[in-house]
Design a protein around this motif. Structure first.
Motif, PDB file in Angstrom:
ATOM      1  N   PHE A   1     -72.512 -26.558 -12.583  1.00  0.00           N
ATOM      2  CA  PHE A   1     -72.200 -27.874 -12.019  1.00  0.00           C
ATOM      3  C   PHE A   1     -73.502 -28.455 -11.474  1.00  0.00           C
ATOM      4  CE2 PHE A   1     -68.069 -26.044 -12.276  1.00  0.00           C
ATOM      5  CZ  PHE A   1     -67.193 -27.111 -12.425  1.00  0.00           C
TER       6      PHE A   1
ATOM      7  N   SER B   1     -70.260 -21.451 -15.943  1.00  0.00           N
ATOM      8  CA  SER B   1     -70.374 -22.910 -15.821  1.00  0.00           C
ATOM      9  C   SER B   1     -71.585 -23.261 -14.985  1.00  0.00           C
ATOM     10  CB  SER B   1     -69.147 -23.509 -15.130  1.00  0.00           C
ATOM     11  OG  SER B   1     -67.971 -22.899 -15.600  1.00  0.00           O
TER      12      SER B   1
ATOM     13  N   GLY C   1     -65.433 -19.870 -17.130  1.00  0.00           N
ATOM     14  CA  GLY C   1     -65.811 -21.108 -17.830  1.00  0.00           C
ATOM     15  C   GLY C   1     -64.643 -22.071 -17.989  1.00  0.00           C
TER      16      GLY C   1
ATOM     17  N   ARG D   1     -55.625 -28.517 -12.101  1.00  0.00           N
ATOM     18  CA  ARG D   1     -56.043 -27.108 -12.024  1.00  0.00           C
ATOM     19  C   ARG D   1     -55.826 -26.508 -13.406  1.00  0.00           C
ATOM     20  NH1 ARG D   1     -54.299 -23.392  -7.747  1.00  0.00           N
ATOM     21  NH2 ARG D   1     -56.513 -22.935  -7.667  1.00  0.00           N
ATOM     22  N   LEU D   2     -56.763 -25.702 -13.851  1.00  0.00           N
ATOM     23  CA  LEU D   2     -56.637 -25.151 -15.194  1.00  0.00           C
ATOM     24  C   LEU D   2     -55.669 -23.974 -15.189  1.00  0.00           C
ATOM     25  CD1 LEU D   2     -60.315 -25.268 -16.464  1.00  0.00           C
ATOM     26  CD2 LEU D   2     -58.513 -26.978 -16.652  1.00  0.00           C
TER      27      LEU D   2
ATOM     28  N   ASN E   1     -65.872 -22.707  -5.491  1.00  0.00           N
ATOM     29  CA  ASN E   1     -65.236 -22.652  -6.815  1.00  0.00           C
ATOM     30  C   ASN E   1     -65.875 -21.550  -7.655  1.00  0.00           C
ATOM     31  OD1 ASN E   1     -63.397 -24.640  -6.443  1.00  0.00           O
ATOM     32  ND2 ASN E   1     -64.478 -26.213  -7.620  1.00  0.00           N
TER      33      ASN E   1
ATOM     34  N   GLY F   1     -55.669 -23.167  -4.081  1.00  0.00           N
ATOM     35  CA  GLY F   1     -56.419 -24.403  -4.344  1.00  0.00           C
ATOM     36  C   GLY F   1     -55.467 -25.563  -4.538  1.00  0.00           C
TER      37      GLY F   1
ATOM     38  N   ASN G   1     -68.335 -26.754  -1.774  1.00  0.00           N
ATOM     39  CA  ASN G   1     -67.148 -26.793  -2.615  1.00  0.00           C
ATOM     40  C   ASN G   1     -67.447 -26.172  -3.980  1.00  0.00           C
ATOM     41  OD1 ASN G   1     -64.536 -27.487  -3.460  1.00  0.00           O
ATOM     42  ND2 ASN G   1     -65.351 -29.319  -4.470  1.00  0.00           N
TER      43      ASN G   1
HETATM   44  P1  ADP Z   1     -59.270 -26.191  -6.806  1.00  0.00           P
HETATM   45  O1  ADP Z   1     -60.439 -25.300  -6.878  1.00  0.00           O
HETATM   46  O2  ADP Z   1     -58.809 -26.389  -5.417  1.00  0.00           O
HETATM   47  O3  ADP Z   1     -58.202 -25.831  -7.746  1.00  0.00           O
HETATM   48  P2  ADP Z   1     -61.097 -28.149  -7.786  1.00  0.00           P
HETATM   49  O4  ADP Z   1     -60.970 -29.592  -7.911  1.00  0.00           O
HETATM   50  O5  ADP Z   1     -62.241 -27.635  -6.993  1.00  0.00           O
HETATM   51  O6  ADP Z   1     -59.726 -27.594  -7.257  1.00  0.00           O
HETATM   52  O7  ADP Z   1     -61.198 -27.556  -9.249  1.00  0.00           O
HETATM   53  C1  ADP Z   1     -60.327 -28.010 -10.240  1.00  0.00           C
HETATM   54  C2  ADP Z   1     -60.136 -26.955 -11.307  1.00  0.00           C
HETATM   55  O8  ADP Z   1     -61.331 -26.788 -12.054  1.00  0.00           O
HETATM   56  C3  ADP Z   1     -59.893 -25.561 -10.746  1.00  0.00           C
HETATM   57  O9  ADP Z   1     -58.524 -25.378 -10.503  1.00  0.00           O
HETATM   58  C4  ADP Z   1     -60.396 -24.650 -11.837  1.00  0.00           C
HETATM   59  O10 ADP Z   1     -59.385 -24.434 -12.792  1.00  0.00           O
HETATM   60  C5  ADP Z   1     -61.516 -25.452 -12.464  1.00  0.00           C
HETATM   61  N1  ADP Z   1     -62.826 -24.995 -11.938  1.00  0.00           N
HETATM   62  C6  ADP Z   1     -63.516 -25.530 -10.912  1.00  0.00           C
HETATM   63  N2  ADP Z   1     -64.700 -24.901 -10.760  1.00  0.00           N
HETATM   64  C7  ADP Z   1     -64.749 -23.911 -11.718  1.00  0.00           C
HETATM   65  C8  ADP Z   1     -65.694 -22.925 -12.080  1.00  0.00           C
HETATM   66  N3  ADP Z   1     -66.838 -22.789 -11.400  1.00  0.00           N
HETATM   67  N4  ADP Z   1     -65.382 -22.109 -13.100  1.00  0.00           N
HETATM   68  C9  ADP Z   1     -64.261 -22.280 -13.808  1.00  0.00           C
HETATM   69  N5  ADP Z   1     -63.326 -23.170 -13.494  1.00  0.00           N
HETATM   70  C10 ADP Z   1     -63.568 -24.001 -12.471  1.00  0.00           C
END
Ligand code: ADP
Length: 753
Positions: free
Chosen positions: A714, A712, A657, A672-673, A625, A683, A621
């Motif tokens: 994680f 980023s 980021g 979601r951002l 991402n 997503g 996952n």
């Molecule tokens: P999804 O990817 O299905 O939208 P996630 O829960 O995996 O849902 O991620 C939530 C939100 O976090 C994403 O919509 C994205 O905006 C942000 N995000 C996740 N991983 C990253 C990443 N590696 N870089 C930048 N933004 C990220």
């Protein structure tokens, strides 16, 4: 020797020491005046009081030396120099006494008799001229030695100074009495030629008494200065023991001079009067002792009473403490009320107690705990309206205490209730409202078998008990409310889970049918498929997969949110083995987005503790991402290692980021951002929420560090070894039979773009 302890000394010991200083001063004054009298030939100064016999210069010098020594001795305790000076003057007095005594006894003149004002002294009638009388010389020696030894104590506590100055005082006093009764032998010591002058007698007597008081807190004198009854008695009797014999003796002499009585009659009258007077004094002493004894008894009684009050107060404080302790664990109104009754009854010495709790609507009072009342009475009053005319209800309505001190008081204020209370033997009552922030929660009552006046401590104690009870009831109410809210929430959650389970089942069946039929069409079983149709069939299948993925995610999240991921079996996860396999799964996406993948393998033996399939799910996952949110040409990395005793798996990217303020919220479901890449990328906002839940279910965590426009990282943290079996409500030790996800089944739907 009797020696009173310092604490029992008369408080004004300093005042007694003043006697010594005054006596010394007096002696000096007389001596100096007398010397001036001889020097200037002033008769009045030689005798001080007209009519007295003059003091000769040599005696005056001895008196001055003794006086100075005495005054210095009163101060000498504080300074060694003063002590030395005092001794020096005492030495002068003693030496003079010894020299004159030697002259008197041997008759040899040492040539010192007329050293001072010899011409003036020579014509005096006392022989030999200028030589002090023998009794004067003895007093000089005694007082001089006493002053020398004023600080000396024998090993048994005796103070020779006391004995010596007493001898001096007695000789001088005898001379005075001799003058009073005109008995020459008393002041001339049996020697005819000369005797102690009256002025000398008075001065030496004062000096001797003064020496006795230099250390008023020590020796026999401490009996006079003592603060206890003995001191009081001595101080009262001493003047009498002087005045009575002297007075009676004087009277006798007067009567004899006037020829009023014969000698025998005078003696018997004197004896009789002395007996009567001493009897009276003894009676008076007895009365003094009795009075002080009674005073002491009264004080003792008061102290006893004060102690009993203090003990009762301490008992009440202890009971309040115990009540608070008992209440801290009481979670129901019943338990609260019982704790109050149990501690309150014995503390107040009450015969019965009741706690009534007000209903939520504030209309009804319910007896929650009753002790000491017959059950039929308690049952009859189990519930009653707050408007009732009874003390328990009145205390609530007035938010004030109700005190009923006697049956008459009860009958006057509660005529209807009086017969009932009389029947159950209640003669007095104290009733308190139980308030929280001024809001009544109920009331509590203590009843007594006899009339009773309530003091401040009773009121304070009952009020404190009421307050504790009210707060505990409030706590119990909040606890009950919280329990019911929790039960409601749990029921709602259960309903949601059931709904999701049902929905997923209902949706999965038609979705699977869609997949099956799409495949059949693609295979051309139902007839030839054009290119355009094939492409459309492909879209149908991708949409079907996406939908299936969302349903799986929703189900997963719902299960995890209930804290019951019972299907996670924990075990050793070979990190390198697990991560190394993932590249093949993401290679197409990496290629499609033109991204460089950097895998930084850990030491080959690194083992984490968790569930392999779930670890793969999380890392996959995170990798998808990273791929989704990194612009083409960027880099995606995967590495692992050990940090602070825990295994860390890191997924990094050079993507857009995440803003600092969003770092927490991205782990919330459906977040979601608002970013270009997010908008154009598929997503649900569930992936990170599910991943963090999973990580925590494995006693690990999922965290992020990120910088906008730079990328980023994680980090999935896992235990390096099996943790202690602590039940954290995470269900991390399910039986093997409950494993729902086989170790090697990687949920492919998660690798979607
Ligand atoms: P999804 O990817 O299905 O939208 P996630 O829960 O995996 O849902 O991620 C939530 C939100 O976090 C994403 O919509 C994205 O905006 C942000 N995000 C996740 N991983 C990253 C990443 N590696 N870089 C930048 N933004 C990220």
């Amino acid at each position: 020797m009797t020696s009173a302890t310092p604490q029992r000394q008369f408080r004004a010991v300093a005042a007694f020491q003043l006697i010594a200083a005054i006596a010394g001063g007096f002696s000096i004054l007389v001596g100096v005046l007398v010397l001036i009298g001889w020097w200037r030939d002033i008769d009045a100064l030689q005798t001080i009081l007209p009519g007295l016999i003059a003091m000769i210069p040599n005696t005056a010098v001895a008196c001055i030396a003794g006086g100075v020594s005495l005054v210095l001795a009163t101060r000498a305790e504080r300074s060694a120099r003063l002590q030395l000076s005092s001794r020096w003057f005492a030495g002068v007095m003693t030496t003079l006494g010894v020299l004159f005594f030697f002259e008197r006894v041997t008759g040899i003149s040492l040539g010192i008799d007329l050293l001072l004002f010899g011409d003036a002294v020579r014509p005096t009638p006392w022989l030999p001229p200028g030589r002090p009388a023998i009794n004067s010389t003895i007093v000089m020696i005694a007082d001089g030695l006493a002053l020398l030894l004023v600080n000396f104590r024998t090993r048994r506590g005796w103070r020779p100074a006391e004995a010596l100055s007493t001898v001096g005082a007695l000789i001088a006093f005898t001379a005075i009495v001799g003058y009073l009764y005109r008995v020459q032998g008393s002041y001339s010591f049996g020697v005819d030629e000369t005797g102690m002058a009256l002025l000398t007698g008075v001065t030496l007597c004062v000096l001797s008494v003064g020496i006795l008081f230099v250390r008023p807190d020590q020796g026999v004198v401490s009996l006079i200065t003592a603060a206890d009854p003995s001191g009081t008695m001595v101080r009262r009797l001493i003047p009498a023991s002087f005045i009575v014999p002297i007075g009676l003796g004087g009277l006798w002499l007067l009567a004899r001079d006037l020829d009023l009585v014969s000698h025998e009659m005078g003696v018997s009258a004197f004896v009789g009067a002395v007996i009567v007077t001493f009897l009276l004094l003894v009676m008076r002493a007895a009365a003094v002792v009795r009075k002080t004894d009674a005073e002491r008894d009264e004080l003792l009684g008061r102290a006893e009473g004060a102690r009993a009050v203090a003990e009762r107060a301490a008992d009440k404080t202890e009971r309040l403490r115990r009540t608070a302790e008992a209440l801290s664990t009481a979670l129901t109104p019943m338990a609260v009320a019982r704790a109050i009754v149990a501690e309150g009854l014995p503390a107040l010495g009450a015969s019965a107690s009741e706690v009534a709790v007000l209903s939520a609507d504030g209309v009804v009072l319910e007896l929650t705990a009753v002790s000491g009342l017959p059950s039929e009475v308690a049952d009859a009053w189990r519930r009653f309206p707050v408007t009732s005319r009874v003390p328990l209800a009145d205390a609530i309505r007035t938010t004030d205490s109700v005190l009923l001190t006697s049956p008459a008081d009860i009958a006057r204020r509660y005529p209807d209730l009086a017969p009932v209370l009389d029947r159950v033997n209640v003669r007095a009552m104290i009733v308190m409202p139980m308030l929280v922030d001024g809001r009544p929660m109920g009331s509590l009552a203590f009843s007594f078998n006899g009339p009773r006046v309530f003091d401040d401590s009773d009121l304070t104690f009952t009020r404190a008990l009421g307050q504790q009870c009210a707060q505990a009831l409030e706590r119990a109410r909040l606890f009950a409310a919280e329990q019911s809210a929790r039960a409601d929430a749990e029921a709602a959650n259960r309903a949601k889970t059931e709904f999701l389970a049902m929905m997923s089942h209902e949706l999965r069946t038609p979705l699977n049918a869609i997949a099956g039929y799409t495949e059949l069409l693609e295979l051309g079983i139902s007839g030839p498929v054009s290119d355009m149709q094939r492409e459309q069939l492909g879209r149908i299948r991708r949409s079907q997969r996406h939908l299936l993925g969302i349903i799986e995610d929703l189900l997963d999240l719902s299960r995890l949110e209930h804290g019951a991921p019972a299907d996670i079996e924990m075990g050793a996860v070979p990190v390198h083995d697990t991560l190394g396999n993932l590249e093949a799964l993401i290679a197409p996406q990496l290629r499609a987005r033109n991204l460089t993948y950097i895998y930084n393998p850990s030491d080959g033996d690194l083992i984490a503790y968790g569930n392999r399939a779930r670890v793969e799910q999380i890392v996959l996952n995170l990798l998808s991402n990273a791929i989704k949110y990194t612009a083409p040409g960027g880099r995606v990395g995967l590495s692992s290692g050990v940090h602070a005793g825990r295994v860390e798996i890191r997924v990094s990217d050079t993507g857009h980021g995440i803003p600092r303020e969003k770092l927490d919220s991205i782990f919330e479901p459906f977040t979601r951002l608002e970013m270009d890449l997010t908008r154009t990328t598929e997503g649900t906002g569930l992936g990170l929420a599910i991943s963090r839940h999973l990580a925590r279910a494995m006693v690990g965590d999922l965290t992020v560090r990120s910088e906008v426009a730079r990328g980023s990282i994680f980090t999935l943290t896992l235990p390096a070894e099996a943790p202690e079996p602590v039940d954290r409500g995470l269900g991390v030790t399910p039986p093997a039979s409950m494993i729902a996800v086989p170790e090697d089944s990687i949920p492919l739907h998660r690798v979607r773009m």
